[in-house]
Design a protein around this motif. Structure first.
Motif, mmCIF file in Angstrom:
data_model
loop_
_atom_site.group_PDB
_atom_site.id
_atom_site.type_symbol
_atom_site.label_atom_id
_atom_site.label_comp_id
_atom_site.label_asym_id
_atom_site.label_seq_id
_atom_site.Cartn_x
_atom_site.Cartn_y
_atom_site.Cartn_z
ATOM 1 N N ASP A 56 41.120 46.819 44.745
ATOM 2 C CA ASP A 56 42.271 47.226 45.550
ATOM 3 C C ASP A 56 42.593 46.235 46.674
ATOM 4 O O ASP A 56 43.492 46.467 47.475
ATOM 5 N N MET A 57 41.848 45.145 46.729
ATOM 6 C CA MET A 57 42.092 44.173 47.798
ATOM 7 C C MET A 57 43.098 43.121 47.344
ATOM 8 O O MET A 57 43.223 42.853 46.157
ATOM 9 N N ASN A 58 43.781 42.555 48.327
ATOM 10 C CA ASN A 58 44.718 41.468 48.028
ATOM 11 C C ASN A 58 44.138 40.175 48.589
ATOM 12 O O ASN A 58 44.129 39.956 49.801
ATOM 13 N N MET A 59 43.647 39.318 47.699
ATOM 14 C CA MET A 59 42.989 38.120 48.216
ATOM 15 C C MET A 59 43.973 37.036 48.656
ATOM 16 O O MET A 59 43.571 35.959 49.093
ATOM 17 N N TYR A 60 45.257 37.325 48.551
ATOM 18 C CA TYR A 60 46.266 36.369 49.032
ATOM 19 C C TYR A 60 46.911 36.823 50.333
ATOM 20 O O TYR A 60 47.746 36.127 50.880
ATOM 21 N N ASP A 61 46.506 38.021 50.792
ATOM 22 C CA ASP A 61 47.061 38.534 52.037
ATOM 23 C C ASP A 61 46.506 37.681 53.191
ATOM 24 O O ASP A 61 45.310 37.695 53.442
ATOM 25 N N GLY A 62 47.393 36.968 53.845
ATOM 26 C CA GLY A 62 46.948 36.091 54.944
ATOM 27 C C GLY A 62 46.429 34.747 54.474
ATOM 28 O O GLY A 62 45.992 33.930 55.282
ATOM 29 N N ALA A 63 46.459 34.499 53.159
ATOM 30 C CA ALA A 63 45.985 33.203 52.650
ATOM 31 C C ALA A 63 47.016 32.124 52.970
ATOM 32 O O ALA A 63 48.210 32.398 53.080
ATOM 33 N N ARG A 64 46.527 30.914 53.115
ATOM 34 C CA ARG A 64 47.423 29.801 53.465
ATOM 35 C C ARG A 64 47.611 28.862 52.292
ATOM 36 O O ARG A 64 46.769 28.770 51.418
ATOM 37 N N LEU A 65 48.702 28.123 52.369
ATOM 38 C CA LEU A 65 48.893 27.023 51.424
ATOM 39 C C LEU A 65 47.981 25.883 51.861
ATOM 40 O O LEU A 65 47.679 25.749 53.050
ATOM 41 N N LEU A 66 47.582 25.042 50.944
ATOM 42 C CA LEU A 66 46.789 23.863 51.300
ATOM 43 C C LEU A 66 47.647 22.902 52.137
ATOM 44 O O LEU A 66 48.880 22.900 52.014
ATOM 45 N N PRO A 67 47.015 22.081 52.964
ATOM 46 C CA PRO A 67 47.784 21.165 53.810
ATOM 47 C C PRO A 67 48.781 20.310 53.013
ATOM 48 O O PRO A 67 48.422 19.780 51.953
ATOM 49 N N ILE A 94 39.218 43.882 34.043
ATOM 50 C CA ILE A 94 40.439 43.522 33.330
ATOM 51 C C ILE A 94 41.547 44.576 33.484
ATOM 52 O O ILE A 94 42.722 44.249 33.627
ATOM 53 N N GLU A 95 41.154 45.863 33.519
ATOM 54 C CA GLU A 95 42.179 46.919 33.592
ATOM 55 C C GLU A 95 42.932 46.938 34.916
ATOM 56 O O GLU A 95 43.980 47.537 35.023
ATOM 57 N N TYR A 96 42.378 46.277 35.942
ATOM 58 C CA TYR A 96 43.054 46.256 37.247
ATOM 59 C C TYR A 96 43.725 44.916 37.547
ATOM 60 O O TYR A 96 44.214 44.691 38.643
ATOM 61 N N ALA A 97 43.720 44.023 36.587
ATOM 62 C CA ALA A 97 44.233 42.670 36.833
ATOM 63 C C ALA A 97 45.724 42.653 37.169
ATOM 64 O O ALA A 97 46.212 41.714 37.780
ATOM 65 N N GLY A 98 46.440 43.720 36.798
ATOM 66 C CA GLY A 98 47.859 43.820 37.147
ATOM 67 C C GLY A 98 48.072 43.756 38.659
ATOM 68 O O GLY A 98 49.086 43.238 39.134
ATOM 69 N N ASN A 99 47.108 44.284 39.425
ATOM 70 C CA ASN A 99 47.199 44.199 40.893
ATOM 71 C C ASN A 99 47.219 42.736 41.325
ATOM 72 O O ASN A 99 47.965 42.345 42.217
ATOM 73 N N ASN A 100 46.367 41.957 40.685
ATOM 74 C CA ASN A 100 46.270 40.536 41.035
ATOM 75 C C ASN A 100 47.560 39.806 40.689
ATOM 76 O O ASN A 100 48.026 38.955 41.438
#
Ligand SMILES: [Mg+2]
Length: 187
Positions: A56-67, A94-100
């Motif tokens: 249920d986590m969003n690993m892109y929330d607050g993530a930055r682009l590379l320089p 695999i069943e939750y990959a839609g979140n990603n």
């Protein structure tokens, strides 16, 4: 217009997976001593518990682009057709990959606002796509391109010059190098 296919993870952004993993483990692993590709193999018997929380986590929330990624990609998009191609399948859940997939789409949509979202491709099977140029941190994903750029990551940094030559691959360490390579020579 020539086409470029760009990978997302470890090329456009590092995401926050490592941070989430470290928070869960309670320590910072010694990544250099890691043999395999997947950092999550460190979890061993805690794997199921971790992924139940992680799904249920969003690993892109607050993530930055590379320089320099934004500026260079934007310049490239004026002379090349840019496609972003990224795998979204979590092999453990695999069943939750839609979140990603949704999280990845949202990140790309908001962070790379000059790109047409129709050029976002969500698939593991990158070799099916033919492009003039491919940029990826995994060498196997570069096939199908005339010009192959391997983006340096911890898991490929020891790949020898001979091997790269053999595979007809050029190593790039950052977005400035990509700019020099693709915007100063040919268009
Ligand atoms: Mg990658």
């Amino acid at each position: 217009m020539k086409t470029i296919m760009v990978d997302m993870d470890d090329v456009i952004t590092y995401g926050k997976f490592t941070q989430i993993l470290e928070d869960y483990l309670g320590y910072k692993p010694n990544y250099k001593s890691l043999k395999g590709y997947y950092v999550q193999d460190l979890l061993k018997e805690k794997k199921d518990d971790f992924f139940q929380k992680f799904k249920d986590m969003n690993m892109y929330d607050g993530a930055r682009l590379l320089p320099n990624c934004y500026d260079v990609l934007k310049k490239l998009s004026e002379v090349y057709e840019i496609y972003i191609c990224t795998d979204y399948i979590w092999r453990e859940i695999i069943e939750y990959a839609g979140n990603n997939l949704k999280n990845k789409y949202d990140f790309l949509y908001h962070k790379l606002d000059f790109l047409d979202p129709r050029n976002f491709i969500f698939s593991y099977h990158k070799s099916l796509i033919q492009c003039d140029i491919k940029i990826d941190d995994k060498i196997e994903h570069l096939s199908g391109a005339k010009q192959k750029l391997l983006f340096t990551a911890y898991h490929n940094k020891n790949m020898s010059e001979e091997k790269l030559k053999e595979e007809n691959v050029i190593r790039v360490n950052n977005w400035k190098e990509i700019e020099r390579l693709l915007l100063t020579k040919e268009k």
